[in-house]
Design an enzyme around this catalytic site. Structure first.
Site, PDB file in Angstrom:
ATOM      1  N   ARG A 276      -5.001  -5.613   5.316  1.00 67.06           N
ATOM      2  CA  ARG A 276      -3.968  -6.579   4.435  1.00 67.06           C
ATOM      3  C   ARG A 276      -2.819  -6.847   5.779  1.00 67.06           C
ATOM      4  NH1 ARG A 276      -4.331  -3.431  -1.077  1.00 67.06           N
ATOM      5  NH2 ARG A 276      -6.140  -3.301  -0.842  1.00 67.06           N
ATOM      6  N   ARG A 291       1.152   2.889   4.600  1.00 67.49           N
ATOM      7  CA  ARG A 291       1.190   1.367   4.028  1.00 67.49           C
ATOM      8  C   ARG A 291       0.544   1.329   5.806  1.00 67.49           C
ATOM      9  NH1 ARG A 291       2.773  -1.511   0.235  1.00 67.49           N
ATOM     10  NH2 ARG A 291       3.775  -0.565  -0.180  1.00 67.49           N
ATOM     11  N   GLU A 363       1.409   6.171  -4.604  1.00 65.79           N
ATOM     12  CA  GLU A 363       0.434   5.310  -5.145  1.00 65.79           C
ATOM     13  C   GLU A 363      -1.461   5.578  -4.803  1.00 65.79           C
ATOM     14  OE1 GLU A 363      -1.439   1.518  -5.568  1.00 65.79           O
ATOM     15  OE2 GLU A 363       0.396   1.316  -5.504  1.00 65.79           O
ATOM     16  N   SER A 366      -5.523   2.496  -8.179  1.00 66.73           N
ATOM     17  CA  SER A 366      -5.195   1.383  -9.001  1.00 66.73           C
ATOM     18  C   SER A 366      -6.507   1.253  -9.833  1.00 66.73           C
ATOM     19  CB  SER A 366      -4.312   0.359  -8.445  1.00 66.73           C
ATOM     20  OG  SER A 366      -3.531   0.653  -8.304  1.00 66.73           O
ATOM     21  N   ARG A 404      -4.295   7.895   1.847  1.00 61.53           N
ATOM     22  CA  ARG A 404      -3.593   7.783   1.426  1.00 61.53           C
ATOM     23  C   ARG A 404      -3.720   9.514   1.123  1.00 61.53           C
ATOM     24  NH1 ARG A 404       0.157   4.033  -1.484  1.00 61.53           N
ATOM     25  NH2 ARG A 404       0.472   2.326   0.328  1.00 61.53           N
TER      26      ARG A 404
END
Length: 438
Positions: A276, A291, A363, A366, A404
């Site tokens: 990403r 990130r 987070e 999701s 993560r």
């Protein structure tokens, strides 16, 4: 993609629901949509009238020829020829209108489910439950960057090899990263009924259009152009992209397919790197692994009957929670509000894991129900009990984000001497090792 019939039937209600995502809603040019729809209706009405006239004239031609009235028959033929010209023009214009409407619809996000809380941003999210108690430390807590460096986590080398927000792992931390991915796959396949898949890490534009990343979010993707033969131009359809998540190839497995109802549900999982560009995140989470431009995930995808998709959403959330519970990592489940949901989601739960160094939940997964939004873009259907083709519902979620999870393990299992205790469920994947040391 939204059902255009819904917009034609009750545009004002659809716009009101879109405005709960963002007000005023910038997704659909309502005036342009209404103008195109008005023209479409007029053209279709006129086309039906012309077709009726043509059919009537065709009958008259036969009758006139039978009566020997050649002149009358030729005049009727001339009228039919004139109608054909207008019909051809109407058909061409209708095709242009349909293309324009389609271009509008692909930029419109999904409608929020009625159970989604209203809100403008993450402040409107609603906590559903918590699990586990954050550990009380009797020494100064270190973050994963400081803990990971002696164990082989190297951000400087990632920057040297590629650039910022890339990471190199060596030795103990690389083994831990691999162990986490293997553990997640084993739980999802052996206990939760997912079929493990190996998928391409590069996909074509149609696949990204199917799941909703294109055309709206091209800036978030890493593009890769196929090379042509020497001296030959590269064709336009050669544009490929690195996957932002294996949701894309897994979900597109059913693109253009008509499944049998007995085949549902499909439960698919894959461990892949994800790529990403993180467009728009400048200055956020610049320290560490939170990130990154390249990171690993174990993805869960379900393709289900429309009547069962919300039960599947709860089930999939539980499948992600199971990983955190086995690792004994404290977390909370959050119901995302209308203003914080992703483009294709009708409802989303976020799982947020406790990070001691930040003193907050972040987070880590999701899980979203997209209903028929992606299926309509992909033309993914099943034959229902009445024998009619119906769109499937698609769901996706992380089970979990491996990097993560690595961060959470390092920080939650750290010891005062800088070593990290290995969670009990991971020890078989590390040859029985119980502590990671420099």
């Amino acid at each position: 993609m939204l059902d255009i019939l819904l917009l034609r039937k009750d545009l004002s209600s659809a716009i009101a629901r879109l405005q709960t995502r963002k007000n005023p809603q910038p997704f659909l040019d309502v005036q342009a949509f209404q103008a195109l729809e008005s023209e479409r209706k007029q053209l279709q009405t006129r086309t039906e009238e012309l077709q009726a006239q043509r059919n009537q004239l065709s009958k008259q031609i036969g009758q006139l020829m039978g009566q020997g009235d050649r002149a009358g028959a030729e005049a009727a033929k001339a009228q039919v020829a004139a109608l054909k010209g207008e019909l051809d023009g109407s058909a061409a214009r209708l095709e242009q209108i349909q293309d324009a409407l389609q271009a509008m619809l692909v930029a419109v996000p999904n409608l929020p489910h009625e159970s989604v809380p209203l809100g403008q941003d993450e402040a409107g999210n609603v906590e559903v439950r918590r699990w586990g108690q954050p550990r009380a430390f009797d020494f100064a807590v270190r973050d994963h960057v400081d803990l990971g460096a002696p164990l082989g986590l190297d951000f400087d080398l990632g920057t040297k090899l590629t650039g910022s927000r890339f990471t190199v792992m060596r030795g103990p931390v690389a083994r831990l990263h691999r162990a986490l991915a293997a553990f997640m796959l084993d739980v999802q396949t052996a206990e939760h009924g997912y079929t493990e898949c190996y998928v391409p890490y590069i996909v074509n534009a149609d696949s990204l259009k199917g799941t909703g990343q294109l055309p709206k979010f091209e800036g978030d993707l890493f593009a890769a152009k196929k090379g042509g033969q020497e001296g030959e131009p590269v064709p336009d359809d050669a544009q490929l992209y690195l996957i932002p998540t294996s949701e894309v190839p897994l979900t597109n497995i059913v693109r253009g397919e008509v499944l049998q109802e007995a085949q549902l549900p499909l439960r698919l999982t894959a461990h892949t790197p994800c790529f990403r560009s993180e467009a728009g995140s400048y200055g956020r989470d610049t320290r560490g692994m939170i990130r990154q431009h390249q990171f690993d995930k174990v993805e869960m995808v379900q393709i289900v009957h429309p009547d069962k998709s919300y039960a599947a959403l709860e089930e999939m959330t539980g499948h992600a929670e199971a990983i955190l519970q086995r690792l004994e990592l404290p977390y909370r489940v959050v119901n995302l509000c209308t203003g914080d949901m992703g483009f294709g989601a009708a409802k989303t739960y976020d799982l947020e894991v406790w990070l001691p160094a930040q003193g907050t939940y972040r987070e880590i997964s999701s899980v979203s129900n997209c209903e028929a939004f992606q299926a309509r873009r992909m033309q993914a259907r099943f034959k229902n009990a009445q024998g009619k083709n119906e769109f499937v519902h698609t769901l996706n979620g992380s089970g979990l984000a491996v990097g993560r999870t690595l961060v959470a393990v390092l920080e939650n299992y750290q010891n005062s001497d800088g070593s990290v205790t290995v969670p009990e469920v991971l020890r078989p994947y590390l040859g029985g090792l119980d502590v990671l040391r420099a």
